[in-house]
Design an enzyme around this catalytic site. Structure first.
Site, PDB file in Angstrom:
ATOM      1  NE  ARG A 400      -3.700   1.931   2.083  1.00 36.41           N
ATOM      2  CZ  ARG A 400      -3.700   3.355   2.099  1.00 36.41           C
ATOM      3  NH1 ARG A 400      -2.787   4.060   2.767  1.00 36.41           N
ATOM      4  NH2 ARG A 400      -5.411   4.277   1.568  1.00 36.41           N
ATOM      5  CB  CYS A 401       3.930   1.829   2.205  1.00 34.35           C
ATOM      6  SG  CYS A 401       3.644   2.567   3.309  1.00 34.35           S
TER       7      CYS A 401
END
Length: 411
Positions: A400-401
């Site tokens: 996600r980052c």
């Protein structure tokens, strides 16, 4: 999505159609042990392997039908005229904390000499070593130029850029162009500014701005989650403060992006829990990953907008019940990173076991190394797309980052 709204993100789990990444570049090779803390790294990734891992991540997304965009490409495409290109260089230099007028002049000449826009963008990301610059004639040196420093960089690199989630965040049809926690990362937001101001597709006012990089309070994209077309979640964390959240929410509500409520999560202020998405992500209509260590100290506030004012209520009930009520589902299951084993939970959270990227309901991209958490997720019926991340994870971020959705299907 329409031609008038090139950004469309109204959930964390709707089928991902388009996503922004940044392939790690030479900025990683400008990391060195003496200055890791300054640049927010704990270790130095091996660039060649990090690029292979990142390329495999991008290909895994393409294999699922996702269009992959790159930050460096969009930024280069945004320098549409010589005047905009020169303005970008001057703004970049003004934010680079350059010591010495003569040094700044030499760097400007170096950047202006780069003809290819993408090469220019990648050079600004990589930083400038003092050894790259020509010797400055003594007559042109100011006092700052004359006082030698052992620090090797005239301009710091931006090694965190492959975490594209943080400098700006897509919310509905808008974007939050963030003011970041550290000086090191705040410089990264210049690329988003030029993309959403000048890019042929994303610029020209087509995307409403709900936060501005020139604000003085801090907010980062890892603390901004879109749970549904009605509900946002935001984290009050090491990297995002409450004042920024209030500014963001007023702007979102005033611009009528469709959201009706925000859940603000307050949790421990430290590096291992730097963002909400390092401890809490949505993986299906009724399932979330969560790091068990935050559960005891977690405080949640419901925020709505009434009579042009924020109305804030602290929630005291069960988190799963609160989420279920706000998402309109019968029940929500919180899946603990590492299960009930505190050692496994700590290890796998550190390696971003909770930082998953959902690309469709119940279809989740994860690091393969978090074997205990992954086995639990699979036992809950989730389909996992496992990627290698032994080098990428050294920057303390997961799938996600490393991604910023530009378009998701509605759910």
């Amino acid at each position: 999505m329409t031609a008038q709204t090139p950004i469309h993100v109204y959930s964390e789990i709707g089928k991902l159609k388009k996503v922004l990444l940044h392939r790690p570049g030479k900025e990683i090779e400008n990391l060195m042990p003496d200055y890791l803390e300054r640049l927010l790294f704990d270790d130095i990734p091996f660039l060649e392997d990090a690029q292979k891992e990142h390329d495999a991540f991008a290909q895994a997304l393409r294999d699922e039908g996702v269009e992959v965009l790159y930050l460096e490409t969009l930024a280069a495409e945004s320098l549409v005229t010589p005047e905009i290109r020169e303005a970008f260089i001057d703004e970049y230099l003004s934010e680079a904390n350059i010591r010495g007028r003569a040094t700044k002049k030499a760097i400007r000449e170096l950047l202006m000499s780069i003809e290819d826009n993408q090469e220019l963008i990648e050079k600004t990301m990589a930083g400038v070593q003092k050894s790259e610059l020509p010797e400055i004639p003594a007559a042109e040196k100011g006092l700052t130029d004359l006082v030698e420093s052992s620090y090797p960089f005239a301009i710091d690199p931006m090694p965190n850029l492959y975490f594209t989630r943080d400098p700006f965040a897509t919310i509905g049809t808008g974007v939050s162009l963030n003011h970041m926690f550290s000086e090191t990362r705040n410089r990264e937001t210049i690329y988003g500014k030029y993309i959403f101001t000048h890019h042929p597709i994303y610029g020209g006012g087509k995307v409403p701005m709900v936060y501005d990089r020139n604000e003085t309070t801090r907010i980062e994209g890892g603390d901004e989650l879109v749970l549904s077309k009605d509900v946002l979640a935001v984290g009050i964390s090491q990297r995002t403060d409450a004042a920024s959240i209030e500014k963001l929410l007023v702007n979102i509500f005033k611009q009528n992006l469709g959201f009706k409520k925000v859940l603000a999560f307050e949790f421990a202020n430290n590096r291992k829990f730097m963002h909400l998405d390092t401890v809490f992500t949505m993986v299906d209509y009724d399932k979330f990953t969560i790091h068990p260590e935050i559960e005891g100290d977690l405080r949640v506030y419901s925020v709505t907008y009434e009579n042009e004012e924020l109305r804030i209520v602290e929630e005291t009930g069960d988190l799963a019940e609160l989420l279920a009520a706000n998402l309109g589902v019968e029940r929500v299951e919180l899946i603990r990173c590492g299960g009930d084993n505190l050692v496994a939970a700590g290890r796998e959270q550190w390696n971003d076991g909770s930082n998953t990227l959902t690309i469709a309901p119940g279809v989740v991209v994860v690091y393969n190394r978090n074997t205990i958490t992954n086995a639990i997720l699979e036992s809950k019926g989730l389909k996992l797309i496992k990627i290698h991340g032994s080098e990428l994870v050294r920057g303390r971020g997961g799938p996600r980052c490393m991604s910023m959705p530009f378009e998701r299907e509605d759910i």
